[in-house]
Design a protein around this motif. Structure first.
Motif, PDB file in Angstrom:
ATOM      1  N   SER A 164       0.868  -1.281   0.023  1.00  0.00           N
ATOM      2  CA  SER A 164      -0.001  -0.085  -0.006  1.00  0.00           C
ATOM      3  C   SER A 164       0.977   1.056  -0.064  1.00  0.00           C
ATOM      4  O   SER A 164       2.055   1.317   0.333  1.00  0.00           O
ATOM      5  CB  SER A 164      -0.980  -0.096   1.159  1.00  0.00           C
ATOM      6  N   HIS A 186       2.769  -9.185  -2.425  1.00  0.00           N
ATOM      7  CA  HIS A 186       1.337  -8.466  -2.380  1.00  0.00           C
ATOM      8  C   HIS A 186       0.221  -9.674  -2.620  1.00  0.00           C
ATOM      9  O   HIS A 186       0.626 -10.700  -2.689  1.00  0.00           O
ATOM     10  CB  HIS A 186       1.242  -7.528  -3.291  1.00  0.00           C
ATOM     11  N   SER A 187      -0.977  -9.338  -2.956  1.00  0.00           N
ATOM     12  CA  SER A 187      -2.048 -10.409  -3.170  1.00  0.00           C
ATOM     13  C   SER A 187      -1.853 -11.224  -4.284  1.00  0.00           C
ATOM     14  O   SER A 187      -2.422 -12.521  -4.299  1.00  0.00           O
ATOM     15  CB  SER A 187      -3.429  -9.934  -2.868  1.00  0.00           C
ATOM     16  N   GLU A 208      -4.773  -9.386   7.917  1.00  0.00           N
ATOM     17  CA  GLU A 208      -5.428 -10.603   8.136  1.00  0.00           C
ATOM     18  C   GLU A 208      -4.070 -11.661   8.650  1.00  0.00           C
ATOM     19  O   GLU A 208      -3.024 -11.562   8.233  1.00  0.00           O
ATOM     20  CB  GLU A 208      -5.978 -11.349   6.962  1.00  0.00           C
ATOM     21  N   VAL A 258       4.027  -1.890  16.531  1.00  0.00           N
ATOM     22  CA  VAL A 258       4.226  -0.867  15.716  1.00  0.00           C
ATOM     23  C   VAL A 258       3.342   0.358  15.941  1.00  0.00           C
ATOM     24  O   VAL A 258       3.400   1.403  15.697  1.00  0.00           O
ATOM     25  CB  VAL A 258       4.124  -1.394  14.297  1.00  0.00           C
ATOM     26  N   GLY A 259       1.999  -0.030  16.383  1.00  0.00           N
ATOM     27  CA  GLY A 259       0.798   0.956  16.758  1.00  0.00           C
ATOM     28  C   GLY A 259       1.159   2.151  17.301  1.00  0.00           C
ATOM     29  O   GLY A 259       1.131   3.440  17.080  1.00  0.00           O
TER      30      GLY A 259
HETATM   31  P1  NAP Z   1      -4.134  -2.023   2.459  1.00  0.00           P
HETATM   32  O1  NAP Z   1      -4.068  -0.688   1.879  1.00  0.00           O
HETATM   33  O2  NAP Z   1      -5.483  -2.900   2.729  1.00  0.00           O
HETATM   34  O3  NAP Z   1      -2.827  -3.044   1.960  1.00  0.00           O
HETATM   35  C1  NAP Z   1      -2.953  -4.406   2.161  1.00  0.00           C
HETATM   36  C2  NAP Z   1      -1.913  -4.926   1.460  1.00  0.00           C
HETATM   37  O4  NAP Z   1      -1.643  -6.347   1.497  1.00  0.00           O
HETATM   38  C3  NAP Z   1      -2.230  -4.872   0.053  1.00  0.00           C
HETATM   39  O5  NAP Z   1      -0.804  -4.612  -0.719  1.00  0.00           O
HETATM   40  C4  NAP Z   1      -2.424  -6.331  -0.498  1.00  0.00           C
HETATM   41  O6  NAP Z   1      -1.941  -6.577  -1.801  1.00  0.00           O
HETATM   42  C5  NAP Z   1      -1.661  -7.067   0.503  1.00  0.00           C
HETATM   43  N1  NAP Z   1      -2.533  -8.190   0.658  1.00  0.00           N
HETATM   44  C6  NAP Z   1      -3.834  -8.642   0.779  1.00  0.00           C
HETATM   45  N2  NAP Z   1      -3.832 -10.061   1.071  1.00  0.00           N
HETATM   46  C7  NAP Z   1      -2.571 -10.392   0.858  1.00  0.00           C
HETATM   47  C8  NAP Z   1      -2.346 -12.053   0.947  1.00  0.00           C
HETATM   48  N3  NAP Z   1      -2.922 -12.957   0.973  1.00  0.00           N
HETATM   49  N4  NAP Z   1      -0.694 -12.247   0.606  1.00  0.00           N
HETATM   50  C9  NAP Z   1       0.057 -11.128   0.559  1.00  0.00           C
HETATM   51  N5  NAP Z   1      -0.395  -9.972   0.502  1.00  0.00           N
HETATM   52  C10 NAP Z   1      -1.553  -9.415   0.801  1.00  0.00           C
HETATM   53  O7  NAP Z   1      -3.792  -1.914   4.090  1.00  0.00           O
HETATM   54  P2  NAP Z   1      -2.583  -0.806   4.697  1.00  0.00           P
HETATM   55  O8  NAP Z   1      -3.258   0.411   4.787  1.00  0.00           O
HETATM   56  O9  NAP Z   1      -1.312  -0.935   4.123  1.00  0.00           O
HETATM   57  O10 NAP Z   1      -2.430  -1.666   5.979  1.00  0.00           O
HETATM   58  C11 NAP Z   1      -2.141  -2.869   6.198  1.00  0.00           C
HETATM   59  C12 NAP Z   1      -2.322  -3.336   7.735  1.00  0.00           C
HETATM   60  O11 NAP Z   1      -1.618  -2.349   8.847  1.00  0.00           O
HETATM   61  C13 NAP Z   1      -3.921  -3.072   8.149  1.00  0.00           C
HETATM   62  O12 NAP Z   1      -4.278  -4.113   9.058  1.00  0.00           O
HETATM   63  C14 NAP Z   1      -3.912  -1.755   9.013  1.00  0.00           C
HETATM   64  O13 NAP Z   1      -5.011  -1.828   9.773  1.00  0.00           O
HETATM   65  C15 NAP Z   1      -2.651  -1.822   9.674  1.00  0.00           C
HETATM   66  N6  NAP Z   1      -1.900  -0.466   9.831  1.00  0.00           N
HETATM   67  C16 NAP Z   1      -1.290  -0.669  10.978  1.00  0.00           C
HETATM   68  C17 NAP Z   1      -0.680   0.537  11.593  1.00  0.00           C
HETATM   69  C18 NAP Z   1      -0.113   0.621  12.792  1.00  0.00           C
HETATM   70  O14 NAP Z   1       0.118   1.858  13.322  1.00  0.00           O
HETATM   71  N7  NAP Z   1      -0.068  -0.119  13.381  1.00  0.00           N
HETATM   72  C19 NAP Z   1      -0.527   1.673  10.459  1.00  0.00           C
HETATM   73  C20 NAP Z   1      -1.055   1.470   9.411  1.00  0.00           C
HETATM   74  C21 NAP Z   1      -1.718   0.449   8.915  1.00  0.00           C
HETATM   75  P3  NAP Z   1      -2.599  -6.000  -3.098  1.00  0.00           P
HETATM   76  O15 NAP Z   1      -2.013  -4.652  -3.234  1.00  0.00           O
HETATM   77  O16 NAP Z   1      -2.518  -6.785  -4.191  1.00  0.00           O
HETATM   78  O17 NAP Z   1      -4.163  -5.732  -3.052  1.00  0.00           O
END
Ligand code: NAP
Length: 281
Positions: A164, A186-187, A208, A258-259
């Motif tokens: 992302s 990625h996915s 997930e 990380v949060g």
């Molecule tokens: P996002 O925009 O939904 O991106 C998710 C990424 O995961 C996408 O690149 C997707 O691939 C990939 N993905 C999905 N299913 C997969 C699989 N089975 N195998 C491999 N890759 C897969 O989410 P985001 O904003 O990057 O956030 C990701 C996670 O981190 C979320 O749970 C969010 O809540 C969390 N987060 C936490 C913090 C923190 O401070 N702890 C901060 C930000 C985000 P595609 O690009 O191909 O769809």
């Protein structure tokens, strides 16, 4: 022996130091957050950010709009904040409703007040290996956490799961800048396990549970960015912590990894933009 990467402890230390600096300053840093709609997760995140900012003495405001707000209303507000000398940092909480052009909104933010490195100018600088105004909060927090435990990425194979614009991609770029050999998954990645098996460091940002014990080798470093909830509503990460933990040399927990570091980075970035604006004036 496995060492837990304790994001809460580091957050408290970094923010304690930051508070001392802010207390000493006559002028206070200002952070404005724009929140559109009533996404409950976004409301919780924004509230936490506001509360943390207030505790530090950062002047913070949350500007809220209903989900059906017109794009121009937000653009006008951003222009106003860009002109306001008491506002040093602007954050638009994502996601935005479908009818709003996200890129247009983000690029309306002055790059000098772009606290999460969202704008095309800052993101482009990051991609080109140049210095953006500040680095994106979540990857920055992860690197601060690794630094705290003297984990050097130079020459290591870092596998980032997720691409992302918010987390995965900037994380890959920043690890590359630290001279890591980076693989971004990625996915559409085929046989993820065959790639994570070759990693020195796995950073997972998916949302997930997908990193299992048989996907990693002994003694690697695992950073879990993901946030989701199990069927009882309990917060969990992307990593099956119980089975993976014992195999790692270092691992970040969820919650508590990380949060807290993302929030800490937001505060540090606000202060950095504030300091830069003082130098300009
Ligand atoms: P996002 O925009 O939904 O991106 C998710 C990424 O995961 C996408 O690149 C997707 O691939 C990939 N993905 C999905 N299913 C997969 C699989 N089975 N195998 C491999 N890759 C897969 O989410 P985001 O904003 O990057 O956030 C990701 C996670 O981190 C979320 O749970 C969010 O809540 C969390 N987060 C936490 C913090 C923190 O401070 N702890 C901060 C930000 C985000 P595609 O690009 O191909 O769809």
């Amino acid at each position: 022996m496995t060492i837990i990467l304790d994001g809460k402890a580091l957050r408290d230390k970094l923010l304690g130091d930051l508070k001392v600096k802010i207390d000493k300053s006559e002028i206070k840093p200002g952070l404005s957050v724009i929140l559109v709609g009533n996404d409950s997760a976004s409301q919780i995140y924004v509230n936490n950010k506001r509360k943390t900012a207030e505790k530090l003495g950062i002047k913070s405001e949350v500007i809220e709009y209903p989900a059906d707000v017109e794009e121009n209303v937000i653009l006008d507000k951003i222009n106003e904040l860009n002109q306001d000398d008491s506002v040093h940092a602007i954050l638009v909480q994502l996601p935005l409703p479908e009818h709003i052009n996200k890129l247009k909104i983000i690029d309306a933010i002055s790059p000098q007040k772009d606290v999460d490195c969202f704008t095309t100018i800052n993101y482009g600088k990051l991609a080109a290996g140049l210095e953006p105004a500040v680095y994106p909060c979540t990857p920055k927090g992860i690197l601060l956490l690794l630094d705290e435990y003297n984990i050097d990425l130079d020459g290591k194979h870092v596998v980032v799961v997720g691409r992302s614009n918010l987390v995965g991609k900037p994380m890959s770029l920043m690890a590359l800048k630290r001279n890591a050999t980076v693989t971004t998954c990625h996915s559409h990645t085929k046989n993820l396990k065959s790639i994570t098996k070759t990693a020195d460091v796995v950073i997972s940002a998916v949302g997930e549970v997908l990193i299992e014990e048989d996907m990693i080798n002994e003694n690697i470093i695992v950073v879990d960015v993901g946030i989701s909830r199990d069927k009882n509503g309990k917060i969990r990460g992307d990593v099956n912590f119980e089975t993976v933990c014992g195999k790692t040399s270092y691992i970040s927990p969820v919650p508590g990894g990380v949060g807290p570091m993302t929030i800490a980075s937001l505060m540090l970035n606000t202060y950095e933009l504030f300091e830069k604006s003082l130098k300009r004036s």
